[in-house]
Write an enzyme that holds these catalytic residues in place. Sequence first.
Site, PDB file in Angstrom:
ATOM      1  N   LYS A   8      -4.523  -0.349   7.810  1.00  0.00           N
ATOM      2  CA  LYS A   8      -2.885  -0.346   8.046  1.00  0.00           C
ATOM      3  C   LYS A   8      -2.412   0.840   8.809  1.00  0.00           C
ATOM      4  O   LYS A   8      -1.952   1.805   8.535  1.00  0.00           O
ATOM      5  CB  LYS A   8      -2.326  -0.009   6.695  1.00  0.00           C
TER       6      LYS A   8
HETATM    7  O1  LIG Z   1       0.592  -6.575   1.245  1.00  0.00           O
HETATM    8  C1  LIG Z   1      -0.363  -6.173   1.144  1.00  0.00           C
HETATM    9  C2  LIG Z   1      -1.171  -5.643   2.172  1.00  0.00           C
HETATM   10  C3  LIG Z   1      -2.370  -5.341   2.077  1.00  0.00           C
HETATM   11  N1  LIG Z   1      -3.100  -5.490   0.508  1.00  0.00           N
HETATM   12  C4  LIG Z   1      -4.505  -5.346   0.187  1.00  0.00           C
HETATM   13  O2  LIG Z   1      -5.211  -6.407  -0.295  1.00  0.00           O
HETATM   14  C5  LIG Z   1      -6.157  -6.030  -1.192  1.00  0.00           C
HETATM   15  C6  LIG Z   1      -5.987  -6.768  -2.361  1.00  0.00           C
HETATM   16  O3  LIG Z   1      -6.543  -6.804  -3.481  1.00  0.00           O
HETATM   17  P1  LIG Z   1      -6.485  -7.306  -5.002  1.00  0.00           P
HETATM   18  O4  LIG Z   1      -7.515  -6.543  -5.627  1.00  0.00           O
HETATM   19  O5  LIG Z   1      -6.733  -8.734  -4.463  1.00  0.00           O
HETATM   20  O6  LIG Z   1      -5.330  -7.158  -5.430  1.00  0.00           O
HETATM   21  C7  LIG Z   1      -6.010  -4.559  -1.420  1.00  0.00           C
HETATM   22  O7  LIG Z   1      -7.130  -3.923  -0.504  1.00  0.00           O
HETATM   23  C8  LIG Z   1      -4.764  -4.036  -0.734  1.00  0.00           C
HETATM   24  O8  LIG Z   1      -4.635  -2.787  -0.113  1.00  0.00           O
HETATM   25  C9  LIG Z   1      -2.261  -6.025  -0.505  1.00  0.00           C
HETATM   26  O9  LIG Z   1      -2.802  -6.050  -1.784  1.00  0.00           O
HETATM   27  N2  LIG Z   1      -0.901  -6.257  -0.040  1.00  0.00           N
END
Ligand SMILES: O=c1ccn([C@@H]2O[C@H](COP(=O)(O)O)[C@@H](O)[C@H]2O)c(=O)[nH]1
Length: 279
Positions: A96
């Site tokens: 990001k």
């Molecule tokens: O809008 C967003 C952007 C990035 N993320 C990232 O994706 C994963 C989600 O992890 P889970 O364990 O599936 O919840 C995490 O690395 C976030 O930083 C997001 O969730 N939402």
Amino acid sequence: MESFGARLHRAVTERGPLCVGIDPHPGLLARWGLDDDVRGLDRFARTVTEALGDRVAVVKPQSAFFERFGSKGMEILESTIRQLREAGSLVLLDVKRGDIGSTVAAYASAYLDPSSPVHVDAVTASPYLGVGALAPMFELAAEHGGGVFVLALTSNPEGAAVQRARTADGRTVAQTVIDEISQLNAGAQPLGSVGLVVGATIGDTGHDLSAVNGPLLAPGLGAQGATAADLRVVFGSALPAVLPSYSREVLGAGPDPDALRAAADRALTDCRAALATGD
Ligand SMILES: O=c1ccn([C@@H]2O[C@H](COP(=O)(O)O)[C@@H](O)[C@H]2O)c(=O)[nH]1
């Protein structure tokens, strides 16, 4: 040079529409019986890579969980990226990044220049300093067949206040990001190389994604509460471009590699069913 959009299209055709994140949360390390240290991080990342690198289209290491161990964590990130690419998955580094253009150029060379030790197939980027400030990333990505996924409508509830605020012309901030990225991808075949991040948790917000012509990364599935069935509500006619992304939901099945593979297969089966047209 084959574009990222073309490479992603091929990977998804061959392996299916799924991205799995490598997010070594302290809680997950503990559940896997690992210490919250560099050795634990290494074992975790290696296990996920060996279990999934040869079957999942895209793997998304979350940079924060490597950065928190300093230079040793970055060494593990570098070797994880290398092993994933050798195993044939595309690597999307979730970092990001975003800044003024001259600094974005440095981020671009860090992640999108093939001579960098942390060179990946694609990165996530924040448009908060303006989509135009990300131009050096788009340019270097295009030069080397890389991709950039720009945050548009994030999966967290706090994002809406900023992203759905109205601009002077009546569009939301997110829609202006969507429209600028759509212009960048116009005419690309089979898919543009600049994607958007749109959370699977957000419901029907009325945003128009129909002209994006680039991949739509959908995090928020599993641990954040969204299900594959929500994808249809969020994305509507843009469903064919969706790349569903799971981290904790799949990672929680570890450390047994067979259990990790089974969890990824289940996620893929659910997503295929949800993304199938006419379903
Ligand atoms: O809008 C967003 C952007 C990035 N993320 C990232 O994706 C994963 C989600 O992890 P889970 O364990 O599936 O919840 C995490 O690395 C976030 O930083 C997001 O969730 N939402």
